[in-house]
Write a protein that holds these residues in place. Sequence first.
Motif, short mmCIF file in Angstrom:
data_model
loop_
_atom_site.label_atom_id
_atom_site.label_comp_id
_atom_site.label_asym_id
_atom_site.label_seq_id
_atom_site.Cartn_x
_atom_site.Cartn_y
_atom_site.Cartn_z
N HIS A 327 0.85 -1.19 0.00
CA HIS A 327 0.00 0.00 0.00
C HIS A 327 0.88 1.23 0.00
N GLN A 329 0.52 4.46 0.51
CA GLN A 329 0.08 5.70 1.13
C GLN A 329 1.24 6.63 1.50
N ALA A 332 2.15 8.33 -1.67
CA ALA A 332 1.09 9.22 -2.12
C ALA A 332 1.14 10.56 -1.39
N SER A 400 -4.21 11.63 -2.95
CA SER A 400 -4.12 10.67 -1.84
C SER A 400 -5.37 10.61 -0.99
N SER A 403 -9.65 7.87 -2.66
CA SER A 403 -9.65 6.43 -2.87
C SER A 403 -10.87 5.96 -3.66
N SER A 415 -4.30 4.06 -2.54
CA SER A 415 -3.55 5.29 -2.26
C SER A 415 -3.57 6.32 -3.38
N ALA A 417 -1.22 6.72 -5.34
CA ALA A 417 0.14 7.29 -5.34
C ALA A 417 0.69 7.60 -6.73
#
Length: 502
Positions: A327, A329, A332, A400, A403, A415, A417
């Motif tokens: 993930h 995040q 991001a 970010s 979602s 994320s 990203a």
Amino acid sequence: MNVLNPEAIDLATLRQLWQGAPVKLDDASMDRIRASAASVDRIVAGGETVYGINTGFGLLANTRIPAERLAELQRNLILSHSCGLGDALPRQVVRMMIVLKLLGLGRGYSGVKPLVIDALQGLLDRDAMPVIPAQGSVGASGDLAPLAHLIAAMMGEGRIDVAGEVLPAREALDHLGMKPLELGPKEGLALINGTQASTAISLDALFMAERVFGAAIAAGALSVDALKGSVKPFDPRISEVRGQSGQIRVASLVRELLDGSAIVESHFRCGRVQDPYSFRCQPQVMGAALDLLTNAARTLTIEAGAVTDNPVVFEDEDIAISGGNFHAQPVAFAADIIAMAMCEVGSLSERRTAVLIDPKMSGLPAFLTDDGGVNSGLMIPQVTQAALVAENRSLAFPSSVDSVPTSAGQEDHVSMAPISARKAASIAKNVAGIVAVELIAAAQGVDYHAPLKTSAKLQAVHAKVRAISPRLESDRYWADEMAALQAAVLAGETGQLFRLLD
């Protein structure tokens, strides 16, 4: 040749790799890789059901795959995920993706065999970059589509750019003397799970941002001299009592650039009290942006050497633990922060230009041209700046926080990203164009103060601008020299080369 230790990577090394330095993993990494691959072999031989090794993926994770179909499982995984769209990622980004994948695998928690490392290394050594569509990843179960295109090319599917010539992948592999890659258990998932696409694009944006930021500092200082602005706002005592590290650093840089300017000396005791915020608040605004870029750089440096595939193999216990390191995040957030910081750098630069071309604000000829009316001068280049600033503001909205669930709800928070990263890269390029126009305006403004000269350091900046954009005597075709100066900013040729975390 840079011999990489994935457990001790730093931003300076990543910057060298972004610039194309040759690279390979160290011997300790290869030992860890072999030990991890042996652990996967033992897990398969033991018959235990382990996600990603002998099961389906995503919502199909509970489907057990028989041993005789494990190779088919890995091949189908890559082909089914090779579904990107859009323009191809730049070559330097694809190269960084490969380097980052080597770093992650080199930690020894992914279960791939040395043959996979050899294939990735072969692409780097031969300057062969798979053609990877930029769109298609949400940055959650790794950058699935971009990484799948990378691996598919190694398997003979898709296309490969060989030193600038794009060929069908299988033809390219034949030309390069490389055999199509055949994947074993866990290897497909290890290769497409991970944040390497998002991180590579974000690092590309970050390193461009470093160069643009350095040019913006130089342009801002040159604009202060063009305006005959006050240097008092850059007094170190002002920044020290606030205590923000970025502000302190920027104020120091501007002071150094203006030190020794005859233009500054010429109005040292004038009655002018305050300049517009875009001039006197440079330490505060640019310093805040610098702090954000520095924090983003720390995050991306950690991510560059991180283990981000799934499951994670711990060879000392022959166990594979399924989690969520894929993930993206952290990436991001870092990319969105780069985007927002650079958006403000561009906004400040455009405002300084607007002041310089306004005779009511600057005391200089309107639009920095003689014989105004017949000549429009820098009227419309500033409009181009305004257009780029407006575009940047739209791009700076953080992806970010946006979602969209995927994979039948199994991946219910993603994320985004890679979208954040691509926007950050676009903003950095736009700001390079904005700063290029300010450099032209500031150089023109300083010329109006002759025979007084700016400082030695700013004279060097002025000379670099003038090598591309001569002094404006009458209207001329602007686009080519603006583009050339934008390219010079992105190449780090204007102002000082700025380095985060160094």
